[in-house]
Write an enzyme that holds these catalytic residues in place. Structure first.
Site, PDB file in Angstrom:
ATOM      1  N   ASP A  66       0.859  -1.183   0.000  1.00  0.00           N
ATOM      2  CA  ASP A  66       0.000   0.000   0.000  1.00  0.00           C
ATOM      3  C   ASP A  66       0.896   1.235   0.000  1.00  0.00           C
ATOM      4  O   ASP A  66       1.576   1.517   0.989  1.00  0.00           O
ATOM      5  CB  ASP A  66      -0.894  -0.030   1.254  1.00  0.00           C
ATOM      6  CG  ASP A  66      -1.987   1.022   1.210  1.00  0.00           C
ATOM      7  OD1 ASP A  66      -2.074   1.763   0.217  1.00  0.00           O
ATOM      8  OD2 ASP A  66      -2.752   1.108   2.197  1.00  0.00           O
ATOM      9  N   ASP A  67       0.941   1.929  -1.108  1.00  0.00           N
ATOM     10  CA  ASP A  67       1.767   3.147  -1.241  1.00  0.00           C
ATOM     11  C   ASP A  67       3.270   2.848  -1.249  1.00  0.00           C
ATOM     12  O   ASP A  67       4.041   3.500  -0.542  1.00  0.00           O
ATOM     13  CB  ASP A  67       1.497   4.149  -0.102  1.00  0.00           C
ATOM     14  CG  ASP A  67       0.124   4.785  -0.152  1.00  0.00           C
ATOM     15  OD1 ASP A  67      -0.747   4.274  -0.852  1.00  0.00           O
ATOM     16  OD2 ASP A  67      -0.071   5.799   0.541  1.00  0.00           O
ATOM     17  N   CYS A 106      -5.428   4.747  -3.445  1.00  0.00           N
ATOM     18  CA  CYS A 106      -5.753   3.403  -2.950  1.00  0.00           C
ATOM     19  C   CYS A 106      -7.008   2.797  -3.583  1.00  0.00           C
ATOM     20  O   CYS A 106      -6.953   1.758  -4.220  1.00  0.00           O
ATOM     21  CB  CYS A 106      -5.948   3.440  -1.437  1.00  0.00           C
ATOM     22  SG  CYS A 106      -4.531   4.077  -0.533  1.00  0.00           S
TER      23      CYS A 106
END
Ligand SMILES: [Ca+2]
Length: 481
Positions: A66-67, A106
Site C-alpha cells: 500500500d503506497d 488506494c
C-alpha cells in the site's frame, strides 16, 4: 544523482538476467515437458491407487503493498532499502520493470485491479469511491471457475456485493482446507502512513532521491517510510513461509505488487511514474524459470483477465457488469498477459494510461489530470491548470514534509522550484522517461516534440471517450452512480 536511480529507471536491473522471451525459457519448458510426461504417468498411477488431488488448476497468492514506490526494493535498484524477501522472490520468478496502475490512489487502484476495468468506466476514480452497482469482480469470475477467493487485510472497495471475498481467519487453514484451488489476496497496510519510528535506517546516511528536497525532515520521513517498506517485506516472507508449510507452494502462483507510489510530492496523487509505476513480480513453479525480467508494459486492468486465463477461463467470455467495454461490449478493459508469463511474448501494451482527480481528497477545486505513456515518452494533460494543486500533503503537512519544503523554498532555489512545480502546472507536460525517469524536465514547449505530443494526445482523448470520461465535466459531476 546516485547510480542506482538511473540504473533502475532504464530497467537495467539484474544485468545477468536473461530476457523472458529468450531461448533459455524454451529449453527450460522442453525439459519440463519431459519431466511433466514422466510425472503424468506417475500421477495417473497414484490417482488410480489413492484418488489423490490431480487438479491442474494452480492456486494464486497475490500480495499487495500500500503506497510503495516501484523502485523502492533492492531488486528494483534501491540498494539502501532492505527488502530481502521481495529480492528473493525476484530471483525465483519474472520481474516486470514496466508495470503500471492507472491511478495513484488506494481505492481506484484496488478496484481496477479486482475488476479489470479502468477507473472512470467502473465509477471508482476519486479516492474513497465505489464501483457502479452491478459491477462484477474477480471474486465472481474465479468462483465460477471453481476457486475459493479470499482477502485478508485492507479492503478499500465497495459496494460489498461487487467484492464478495471470503474472509479467512486462518491463512494456513484457508490454503489447506479442501482441494478446491484458492486465490488468496493479502492486502497489506504497509507502507501507507502513518509511518513508524525509524528502525535500522540512519537519516544521515541515506540517499535522498533527486526529485525531493534534501533536508532533515525529508530524511527522517524517508527513514520512517523505509522502515514501513521493510515491515511489508517481512509480511511477504511470512506469507511465503506459510505457503511453503502448507505443502501447496509447488502448485501456487505468487504475485507481489507494490500498488502505487508513496505520499512524497510527485508520487501518490499524481500521474507521474513515481505514483503510477508499480513493482510486479510473478513466481510460477515449472512455468516461469528463475531470475527473469521483462520490460513489456502491463497495466493493473490486465491482471484480472490474466487470472481468469490462469484459472482455465476465457477472459473474452467475462461479463464485468459494466457497459462501455471494448467493441461496445461488457468485457474487461485489460488483456491477459499469459503469453508473457509463459515466455512466448516480449511485448504487451504499446501505451498505458493515467487518470487523477482530487475529488474525494480535498474540498476545494478539483484538479483533473490525464496521462498516456509509451516506452519512451509521457504526455500529461492538466485539464484545469489555473487551479492550484492541493492534497492532504499540502493541506495537512502530512508526515511533516510539506511545511519544511515551503520553509526551505524561501532561501533555496531548488526547493522553490520543486514546491512551485508541484502546485502550479502547465496545461501540458511531456517527458522523455527514458532519459528523465523522474520527470523533472518538461519538454512540452520544444517544437520538435509537437508531432509526437499531438499523436499521444489523440490517443489519450480517444481512450477518454471510450471510457465515458468527459474531462472537466466528469470531474465536476456526480461519480460512481
Ligand atoms: Ca495506496
Amino acid at each position: 544523482m546516485r547510480a542506482y536511480f538511473s540504473k533502475a529507471a532504464v530497467g537495467l536491473i539484474g544485468n545477468a538476467r536473461r530476457d523472458a522471451g529468450g531461448i533459455s525459457i524454451n529449453r527450460y519448458n522442453r525439459l519440463n515437458l519431459l519431466k511433466a510426461s514422466a510425472l503424468c504417468v506417475t500421477v495417473a498411477l497414484v490417482a488410480h491407487l489413492s484418488f489423490a488431488d490431480t487438479s491442474p488448476k494452480p492456486n494464486i497468492l497475490l500480495i499487495l503493498a500500500d503506497d510503495l514506490a516501484w523502485n523502492d526494493a533492492g531488486c528494483y535498484g534501491n540498494p539502501e532499502v532492505r527488502t530481502p524477501n521481495i529480492d528473493k522472490l525476484s530471483k525465483q520468478g519474472l520481474t516486470f520493470t514496466q508495470a503500471f496502475t492507472a491511478t495513484a490512489m488506494c481505492a481506484p487502484t484496488r478496484q481496477q485491479l479486482y475488476t479489470g476495468v479502468f477507473p472512470v468506466r467502473n465509477g471508482a476514480y476519486p479516492n474513497h469511491s465505489k464501483v457502479k452497482k452491478g459491477t462484477r469482480s474477480i471474486v465472481h469470475h474465479l468462483q465460477a471457475l471453481g476457486y475459493r477467493v479470499g482477502l485478508k487485510g485492507k479492503k478499500h472497495f465497495g459496494p460489498a456485493e461487487s467484492f464478495p471475498f471470503d474472509k479467512p481467519k486462518s491463512i494456513t487453514e484457508y490454503m489447506t482446507k479442501d482441494n478446491a484451488p484458492f486465490c488468496l489476496i493479502f492486502a497489506s497496510h504497509h507502507p501507507h502512513p502513518k509511518w513508524p519510528q525509524p528502525k535500522g535506517y540512519d537519516p544521515n546516511k541515506i540517499t535522498v532521491p533527486p526529485f525531493l528536497v534534501d533536508n532533515v525532515e525529508t530524511r527522517q520521513a524517508l527513514c520512517r517510510y523505509y522502515t514501513a517498506v521493510t515491515a511489508f517485506d517481512t509480511e511477504v516472507g511470512d506469507y511465503l513461509d506459510r505457503l511453503q508449510k502448507s505443502g501447496k507452494a509447488d502448485n501456487t502462483i505468487v504475485i507481489v505488487t507494490s500498488e502505487q507510489g508513496p505520499d512524497f510530492p510527485g508520487g501518490k496523487w499524481t500521474c507521474y511514474d513515481y505514483g503510477l509505476r508499480t513493482q510486479f513480480i510473478v513466481k510460477w513453479p515449472d512455468v516461469i524459470s528463475p531470475d527473469k525480467e521483462t520490460a513489456a508494459m502491463i497495466q493493473y486492468v490486465d491482471v484480472a483477465p490474466t487470472l481468469i486465463e490462469i484459472a482455465g477461463g476465457n477472459p473474452e467470455d467475462i461479463d464485468t457488469g459494466l457497459n462501455g467495454g471494448p467493441n461496445s461490449g461488457r468485457g474487461f478493459d485489460g488483456r491477459s498477459f499469459m503469453s508473457l508469463l509463459r515466455g512466448k511474448a516480449t511485448q504487451h501494451n504499446n501505451v498505458v494510461f493515467g487518470v487523477h482527480t482530487t475529488q474525494g481528497i480535498i474540498a476545494g477545486k478539483p484538479y483533473p489530470v490525464r496521462s498516456i505513456r509509451d516506452r519512451r515518452y509521457k504526455y500529461i494533460i492538466n485539464l484545469m491548470p489555473e487551479a492550484m494543486f492541493q492534497n492532504i500533503m499540502t493541506e495537512k503537512n502530512y508526515e511533516n514534509i510539506w511545511n519544511s519544503w515551503i520553509r526551505d523554498a524561501k532561501t533555496d532555489k531548488r526547493a522553490a522550484r520543486l514546491t512551485k512545480r508541484y502546485q502550479h502546472r502547465p496545461p501540458e507536460e511531456f517527458y522523455d522517461v527514458d532519459r528523465d525517469p523522474f520527470e523533472q524536465n518538461n519538454l512540452a514547449d520544444q517544437p520538435q516534440y509537437r508531432e509526437q505530443m499531438n499523436q499521444m494526445k489523440e490517443q489519450l482523448e480517444a481512450w477518454m471517450a471510450r471510457q465515458g470520461d468527459r474531462g472537466v465535466k466528469t470531474e465536476t459531476g456526480k461519480f460512481g452512480q
